[in-house]
Design a protein around this motif. Sequence first.
Motif, PDB file in Angstrom:
ATOM      1  N   HIS A  81      11.853  15.839  36.876  1.00  0.00           N
ATOM      2  CA  HIS A  81      11.576  15.426  35.509  1.00  0.00           C
ATOM      3  C   HIS A  81      10.289  16.061  34.960  1.00  0.00           C
ATOM      4  O   HIS A  81       9.827  15.696  33.879  1.00  0.00           O
ATOM      5  CB  HIS A  81      11.484  13.906  35.420  1.00  0.00           C
ATOM      6  N   ALA A  82       9.736  17.005  35.718  1.00  0.00           N
ATOM      7  CA  ALA A  82       8.516  17.696  35.242  1.00  0.00           C
ATOM      8  C   ALA A  82       8.885  18.764  34.204  1.00  0.00           C
ATOM      9  O   ALA A  82      10.056  19.121  34.048  1.00  0.00           O
ATOM     10  CB  ALA A  82       7.814  18.348  36.444  1.00  0.00           C
ATOM     11  N   ALA A  83       7.881  19.257  33.507  1.00  0.00           N
ATOM     12  CA  ALA A  83       8.111  20.350  32.555  1.00  0.00           C
ATOM     13  C   ALA A  83       8.603  21.589  33.315  1.00  0.00           C
ATOM     14  O   ALA A  83       8.017  21.961  34.325  1.00  0.00           O
ATOM     15  CB  ALA A  83       6.820  20.663  31.809  1.00  0.00           C
ATOM     16  N   PRO A  84       9.666  22.220  32.845  1.00  0.00           N
ATOM     17  CA  PRO A  84      10.221  23.386  33.568  1.00  0.00           C
ATOM     18  C   PRO A  84       9.455  24.670  33.249  1.00  0.00           C
ATOM     19  O   PRO A  84      10.006  25.619  32.697  1.00  0.00           O
ATOM     20  CB  PRO A  84      11.669  23.440  33.051  1.00  0.00           C
ATOM     21  N   ASP A  85       8.181  24.680  33.630  1.00  0.00           N
ATOM     22  CA  ASP A  85       7.342  25.837  33.307  1.00  0.00           C
ATOM     23  C   ASP A  85       6.874  26.603  34.551  1.00  0.00           C
ATOM     24  O   ASP A  85       6.095  27.552  34.440  1.00  0.00           O
ATOM     25  CB  ASP A  85       6.119  25.371  32.502  1.00  0.00           C
ATOM     26  N   GLY A  86       7.318  26.150  35.735  1.00  0.00           N
ATOM     27  CA  GLY A  86       6.938  26.838  36.960  1.00  0.00           C
ATOM     28  C   GLY A  86       5.664  26.324  37.586  1.00  0.00           C
ATOM     29  O   GLY A  86       5.276  26.807  38.655  1.00  0.00           O
ATOM     30  N   TYR A  87       5.027  25.352  36.953  1.00  0.00           N
ATOM     31  CA  TYR A  87       3.766  24.848  37.499  1.00  0.00           C
ATOM     32  C   TYR A  87       3.972  23.577  38.348  1.00  0.00           C
ATOM     33  O   TYR A  87       3.016  23.032  38.888  1.00  0.00           O
ATOM     34  CB  TYR A  87       2.754  24.612  36.387  1.00  0.00           C
ATOM     35  N   THR A  88       5.221  23.084  38.420  1.00  0.00           N
ATOM     36  CA  THR A  88       5.552  21.991  39.321  1.00  0.00           C
ATOM     37  C   THR A  88       6.829  22.352  40.057  1.00  0.00           C
ATOM     38  O   THR A  88       7.885  22.516  39.449  1.00  0.00           O
ATOM     39  CB  THR A  88       5.771  20.661  38.566  1.00  0.00           C
ATOM     40  N   VAL A  89       6.697  22.500  41.375  1.00  0.00           N
ATOM     41  CA  VAL A  89       7.855  22.697  42.236  1.00  0.00           C
ATOM     42  C   VAL A  89       7.744  21.647  43.344  1.00  0.00           C
ATOM     43  O   VAL A  89       6.771  20.896  43.397  1.00  0.00           O
ATOM     44  CB  VAL A  89       7.903  24.121  42.839  1.00  0.00           C
ATOM     45  N   GLY A  90       8.737  21.575  44.206  1.00  0.00           N
ATOM     46  CA  GLY A  90       8.666  20.553  45.234  1.00  0.00           C
ATOM     47  C   GLY A  90       9.502  20.879  46.440  1.00  0.00           C
ATOM     48  O   GLY A  90      10.289  21.833  46.433  1.00  0.00           O
ATOM     49  N   PHE A  91       9.300  20.073  47.485  1.00  0.00           N
ATOM     50  CA  PHE A  91      10.142  20.198  48.671  1.00  0.00           C
ATOM     51  C   PHE A  91      11.400  19.371  48.430  1.00  0.00           C
ATOM     52  O   PHE A  91      11.327  18.174  48.157  1.00  0.00           O
ATOM     53  CB  PHE A  91       9.395  19.703  49.918  1.00  0.00           C
ATOM     54  N   GLY A  92      12.554  20.017  48.523  1.00  0.00           N
ATOM     55  CA  GLY A  92      13.823  19.329  48.346  1.00  0.00           C
ATOM     56  C   GLY A  92      14.484  19.118  49.695  1.00  0.00           C
ATOM     57  O   GLY A  92      14.936  20.069  50.325  1.00  0.00           O
ATOM     58  N   ALA A  93      14.540  17.860  50.140  1.00  0.00           N
ATOM     59  CA  ALA A  93      15.096  17.556  51.461  1.00  0.00           C
ATOM     60  C   ALA A  93      16.488  16.940  51.345  1.00  0.00           C
ATOM     61  O   ALA A  93      16.877  16.430  50.292  1.00  0.00           O
ATOM     62  CB  ALA A  93      14.160  16.620  52.220  1.00  0.00           C
ATOM     63  N   GLN A  94      17.210  16.987  52.451  1.00  0.00           N
ATOM     64  CA  GLN A  94      18.600  16.534  52.466  1.00  0.00           C
ATOM     65  C   GLN A  94      18.744  15.070  52.045  1.00  0.00           C
ATOM     66  O   GLN A  94      19.604  14.736  51.227  1.00  0.00           O
ATOM     67  CB  GLN A  94      19.177  16.726  53.871  1.00  0.00           C
ATOM     68  N   GLY A  95      17.912  14.190  52.609  1.00  0.00           N
ATOM     69  CA  GLY A  95      18.046  12.763  52.311  1.00  0.00           C
ATOM     70  C   GLY A  95      17.934  12.449  50.833  1.00  0.00           C
ATOM     71  O   GLY A  95      18.854  11.874  50.237  1.00  0.00           O
ATOM     72  N   PRO A  96      16.801  12.813  50.204  1.00  0.00           N
ATOM     73  CA  PRO A  96      16.641  12.494  48.783  1.00  0.00           C
ATOM     74  C   PRO A  96      17.654  13.186  47.872  1.00  0.00           C
ATOM     75  O   PRO A  96      18.014  12.642  46.823  1.00  0.00           O
ATOM     76  CB  PRO A  96      15.218  12.989  48.472  1.00  0.00           C
ATOM     77  N   LEU A  97      18.128  14.383  48.257  1.00  0.00           N
ATOM     78  CA  LEU A  97      19.019  15.129  47.358  1.00  0.00           C
ATOM     79  C   LEU A  97      20.500  14.851  47.605  1.00  0.00           C
ATOM     80  O   LEU A  97      21.265  14.668  46.655  1.00  0.00           O
ATOM     81  CB  LEU A  97      18.766  16.637  47.502  1.00  0.00           C
ATOM     82  N   ALA A  98      20.909  14.833  48.882  1.00  0.00           N
ATOM     83  CA  ALA A  98      22.343  14.769  49.178  1.00  0.00           C
ATOM     84  C   ALA A  98      22.842  13.374  49.531  1.00  0.00           C
ATOM     85  O   ALA A  98      24.047  13.138  49.495  1.00  0.00           O
ATOM     86  CB  ALA A  98      22.673  15.724  50.332  1.00  0.00           C
ATOM     87  N   MET A  99      21.909  12.454  49.856  1.00  0.00           N
ATOM     88  CA  MET A  99      22.382  11.131  50.285  1.00  0.00           C
ATOM     89  C   MET A  99      21.938   9.993  49.363  1.00  0.00           C
ATOM     90  O   MET A  99      22.746   9.178  48.944  1.00  0.00           O
ATOM     91  CB  MET A  99      21.915  10.879  51.721  1.00  0.00           C
ATOM     92  N   LEU A 100      20.632   9.931  49.048  1.00  0.00           N
ATOM     93  CA  LEU A 100      20.121   8.789  48.288  1.00  0.00           C
ATOM     94  C   LEU A 100      20.851   8.551  46.965  1.00  0.00           C
ATOM     95  O   LEU A 100      21.091   7.391  46.604  1.00  0.00           O
ATOM     96  CB  LEU A 100      18.612   8.947  48.041  1.00  0.00           C
ATOM     97  N   PRO A 101      21.215   9.593  46.196  1.00  0.00           N
ATOM     98  CA  PRO A 101      21.912   9.317  44.925  1.00  0.00           C
ATOM     99  C   PRO A 101      23.189   8.501  45.099  1.00  0.00           C
ATOM    100  O   PRO A 101      23.580   7.757  44.182  1.00  0.00           O
ATOM    101  CB  PRO A 101      22.208  10.724  44.380  1.00  0.00           C
ATOM    102  N   HIS A 102      23.832   8.591  46.263  1.00  0.00           N
ATOM    103  CA  HIS A 102      25.090   7.857  46.469  1.00  0.00           C
ATOM    104  C   HIS A 102      24.871   6.362  46.749  1.00  0.00           C
ATOM    105  O   HIS A 102      25.793   5.573  46.644  1.00  0.00           O
ATOM    106  CB  HIS A 102      25.877   8.491  47.618  1.00  0.00           C
ATOM    107  N   TYR A 103      23.639   6.015  47.121  1.00  0.00           N
ATOM    108  CA  TYR A 103      23.346   4.597  47.329  1.00  0.00           C
ATOM    109  C   TYR A 103      23.009   3.899  46.006  1.00  0.00           C
ATOM    110  O   TYR A 103      22.947   2.677  45.940  1.00  0.00           O
ATOM    111  CB  TYR A 103      22.176   4.426  48.307  1.00  0.00           C
ATOM    112  N   GLY A 104      22.756   4.681  44.956  1.00  0.00           N
ATOM    113  CA  GLY A 104      22.451   4.106  43.651  1.00  0.00           C
ATOM    114  C   GLY A 104      20.970   3.854  43.442  1.00  0.00           C
ATOM    115  O   GLY A 104      20.160   3.954  44.368  1.00  0.00           O
ATOM    116  N   GLY A 105      20.598   3.545  42.194  1.00  0.00           N
ATOM    117  CA  GLY A 105      19.206   3.262  41.869  1.00  0.00           C
ATOM    118  C   GLY A 105      18.339   4.499  41.804  1.00  0.00           C
ATOM    119  O   GLY A 105      17.103   4.406  41.855  1.00  0.00           O
ATOM    120  N   ILE A 106      18.947   5.685  41.700  1.00  0.00           N
ATOM    121  CA  ILE A 106      18.221   6.957  41.652  1.00  0.00           C
ATOM    122  C   ILE A 106      18.484   7.623  40.300  1.00  0.00           C
ATOM    123  O   ILE A 106      19.613   7.602  39.812  1.00  0.00           O
ATOM    124  CB  ILE A 106      18.697   7.899  42.787  1.00  0.00           C
TER     125      ILE A 106
END
Length: 324
Positions: A81-106
């Motif tokens: 949800h950061a500004a898409p200007d290249g000044y905020t990137v992050g580590f994308g891990a399997q749990g938060p990206l591929a699993m947590l959305p299916h439990y809801g509340g994300i």
Amino acid sequence: MKYPVTALVGCCLSVFVATAAAADSYPARPVQIVVPYAAGGGTDLSARVMAEFIEPYLGGTMVVRNMPGGGGSIGTSAVLHAAPDGYTVGFGAQGPLAMLPHYGGIDYAVKDVEFLALMGRNLMLVGVNKNVPFQDAKSFLAYAKANPGKLSVGNSGAGGASHIAMEGLAMAAGVQVKSMPYGGSATAITACVGGHIDAVVAHPSELLTQAKAGNIKVIMVMEEQRIKQFPDAPTAKEAGVDFTWSAWKGIIAPKGLPAPVKAKLEGALDKVFQDAKFLKKMDDLGEYIEFRTNAQYKALAERDSAVAEKVIRSLGMYGMNVKK
């Protein structure tokens, strides 16, 4: 209203020049990389090494920012949800990206992610107690088939990567096991060594000590190929089960990055993830580095998200965190 052709050409040229100028000057200030876990853990240490090595390739400073909580969802959400200007990137891990959305509340999903590059994976293995009657992959599966729900398999926590890995393997094999969640892999492995459970799912580095001591035998790896640490352990496919699974992490950004900025970030990541000194330092930390391009990273995340959704639905855990 009609505009003169020369005016439209001039407008387009101005936009092109401005974009090119932005790419040339990027990064004009420090780039923050968000780690969605606490300082001192494996992902945090990896991020700090990566930040150190990428700076000369990127031509700017990178600052690590820890945003733990919510199993990694808080930091991941902040990146997406950061500004898409290249000044905020992050580590994308399997749990938060591929699993947590299916439990809801994300408040995000895989489709909201700009994948830049995969950095590495943590492989998944099945180990069994030295005294159980099944000491190889085929007899393990045969026992599970003949005794539905009786074969107890420990994991690092309910709904986590190792839990989904075992349930996914069981689903693909057409068997039922009794998954036993613990408060981390170390506790689950201790339970397996003590004979409180029959088997455990964990990473190579986590199983190595007990395997060398003869307390646990590694009988299967969830990879396409056998691995050098346990060359005698067959893959699930060799045992007749078409299933692969591993935990992973890479670099992500919010959707909408300017194309030149995205290309500059990806170019720098490509170089650092193949830098011999970087690879040596990560190997010393016990990290398994496997560079994949943005498209390959995205394909892996989408595949695992689909597998995880199927397993989570079968466990009756889909959407369980949605407020009613």
